[in-house]
Design an enzyme around this catalytic site. Structure first.
Site, PDB file in Angstrom:
ATOM      1  N   HIS A 112       6.208  12.476  10.297  1.00 45.75           N
ATOM      2  CA  HIS A 112       4.913  13.068  10.639  1.00 45.75           C
ATOM      3  C   HIS A 112       5.038  14.589  10.789  1.00 45.75           C
ATOM      4  CE1 HIS A 112       3.324   9.022  11.783  1.00 45.75           C
ATOM      5  NE2 HIS A 112       4.618   8.812  11.934  1.00 45.75           N
ATOM      6  N   LEU A 169      10.529   4.320   5.819  1.00 45.25           N
ATOM      7  CA  LEU A 169      10.710   5.599   6.515  1.00 45.25           C
ATOM      8  C   LEU A 169       9.665   6.655   6.138  1.00 45.25           C
ATOM      9  CD1 LEU A 169      12.564   7.068   8.580  1.00 45.25           C
ATOM     10  CD2 LEU A 169      13.702   8.098   6.607  1.00 45.25           C
ATOM     11  N   HIS A 170       9.080   7.256   7.131  1.00 50.25           N
ATOM     12  CA  HIS A 170       8.109   8.333   6.935  1.00 50.25           C
ATOM     13  C   HIS A 170       8.194   9.294   8.116  1.00 50.25           C
ATOM     14  CE1 HIS A 170       6.122   5.070   9.132  1.00 50.25           C
ATOM     15  NE2 HIS A 170       5.324   5.968   9.673  1.00 50.25           N
ATOM     16  N   TRP A 189       0.833  -1.214   0.000  1.00 49.90           N
ATOM     17  CA  TRP A 189       0.000   0.000   0.000  1.00 49.90           C
ATOM     18  C   TRP A 189       0.862   1.257   0.000  1.00 49.90           C
ATOM     19  CZ3 TRP A 189      -0.003   3.570   3.964  1.00 49.90           C
ATOM     20  CH2 TRP A 189       0.628   3.185   5.145  1.00 49.90           C
TER      21      TRP A 189
END
Lengths: 314, 314
Positions: free
Chosen positions: B255, B252-253, B151
């Site tokens: 916020h 990796l993300h 996803w």
């Protein structure tokens, strides 16, 4: 956007329960189990099934926030039933008109300026305090404003609150007093909140911590967790142990809270885990002298005014 | 019920607006100012006046939690409108029957055991993950459990959610896609929640970050704040920019949330400020390889089971 994806998600199956415009998807849904209820956030997680389907579904329900533009209509359309009255505070349950959600309400009447200020939104600003900003802005501001620490010294000298002391270590360099925070009701261990106040004077905050403080910090961590295990039967795997920066008073103290308690000030802009502080200093004695420390200030804070005057937020 | 008492509260005046059974107290109430809105807790504080009265009033409104016994009736009476679909996740806005409050809902269908566990009420445990525990327990556990990242790749390849992209930087090494998190309604900027997902594959988490990642991290920080300033007029002094550890998926993300939004996962056990991560790596390239990282696990988490099997919590 959280969520571990699943490989076998079937587009066909999913579409069966949506008419494309997505209405009435829940018509044939039955509840297997309520998984979670969060009464603070007003959220509920439900495990259930669609009629005739093999697959399970999880539904997350969350109340919508109030919409400021419809407040007038909501209030005038609501019937309120008084549920509690205490001095100037009254609590009501609202029976709302069909077009607005059910809610409860507390009224303070008559309300003073102080009440209005107390419940007003204060604007919040992030500061990234470098070593230089600390010496130029924060430190002079602390020294100028005469925060009295007398109430802390009263506790340490056992002039006040001595009956509340949970543990005392009298060593002048590494000792501390452990006592319950005001926010704890002293009954529910799932919301345990204790504070360790160090005997030693003059250690203002996280900024001042260095290798000399390691015996003190380690003693608080080790003795604090040991005492909490003995007296409350809470193991260290259930504790959040941290220092605030900025603190609410400039005499070193450490917070011990139960992990299940969503304690105010345990967010990334304010809390520094004691174990992490110790490790960082062990690896680099100047870590907190040199580190850029980020925190938030509210517009009524004295320190906000000092940063604002310098044009920090321009 | 917190509050500084007032001595001059007039019983007479107060009663004037209550008929004893307390209904329709708000009939003649007009709003002076909305003092505070809390979209997480669904609370609003209002300053207002009763018609013809001199005294002010403060009204606190708070949405009621869901009542488990009426859930079935609420669900069957609701119409849902799909607002988003990605893989197995769908978001709906509910148009509820007159007798039940307005709410929003997210459906996961089909849902696995893992989803059901994820949203169930669970016991929470603190882990202090040393470098050694990471290699011995955490890393093998991640590699074993095949969390699908499909996803995420769908988003990066613009097969899904492409219309939601707020900013795209196509550089394969330092680029990222910035898009709104599901938790944001995309209307109220005070609860802004965006996520930057890096183009580069294979950077699993904070643990993997080192000097090589600095151009990527700095680009996310600088470009992200610049874009948010341009598109939403929110300056960086209003932003909380952080990485989760443990993350909910191992690609990796970063916020980006508004400081006023009390975002889930912004506590000291989960959030690591991006600016602090960059500074720590600049001073020591191995910082996150060697650091003891503390986080909480829930009893149904696969990783909890691995630590428990090793006797970590004994």
């Amino acid at each position: 956007m959280s969520g571990e994806g699943e490989n076998d998600a079937s587009q066909t199956k999913r579409m069966k329960y949506s008419d494309g415009e997505g209405s009435r998807v829940l018509k044939d849904f039955s509840v297997t189990k309520i998984l979670k209820e969060d009464s603070k956030v007003k959220l509920m997680a439900i495990h259930g099934k669609f009629e005739g389907a093999n697959d399970d579904a999880v539904l997350l329900l969350e109340k919508l926030p109030f919409a400021s533009k419809t407040v007038n209509a909501m209030l005038t359309g609501s019937n309120l039933h008084e549920t509690l009255k205490n001095d100037i505070y009254s609590t009501y349950e609202a029976v709302s008109p069909p077009s607005f959600p059910g809610y409860k309400t507390t009224m303070i009447y008559p309300a003073t300026e102080k009440h209005i200020a107390k419940y007003s939104e204060q604007d919040v600003f992030v500061v990234h305090e470098t070593k230089e900003l600390y010496s130029m802005v924060t430190k002079p501001s602390l020294e100028q404003s005469s925060f009295s620490l007398q109430w802390v010294y009263n506790i340490l000298e056992k002039k006040t609150e001595s009956e509340r002391i949970i543990h005392e270590d009298v060593d002048p360099e590494t000792g501390f007093i452990l006592l319950p925070d005001m926010k704890w009701d002293r009954k529910d261990v799932n919301s345990l909140y204790l504070v360790a106040i160090v005997n030693k004077h003059g250690v203002k905050s996280l900024r001042d911590l260095n290798k000399q403080c390691l015996p003190l910090l380690k003693n608080i961590l080790n003795t604090g967790t040991k005492v909490i295990k003995e007296k409350f039967n809470i193991p260290d795997s259930k504790l959040r142990i941290y220092i605030h920066y900025q603190p609410s008073y400039y005499h070193l103290h450490v917070h011990f809270t139960h992990v299940k308690f969503d304690a105010p000030g345990s967010d990334v802009f304010r809390a520094h885990l004691l174990s992490s502080v110790i490790e960082n200093i062990e690896n680099n004695g100047d870590f907190y002298e040199n580190k850029t420390l980020s925190f938030t200030l509210r517009e009524n804070d004295n320190l906000f005014k000092k940063y604002n005057e310098r044009g920090y937020f321009d």
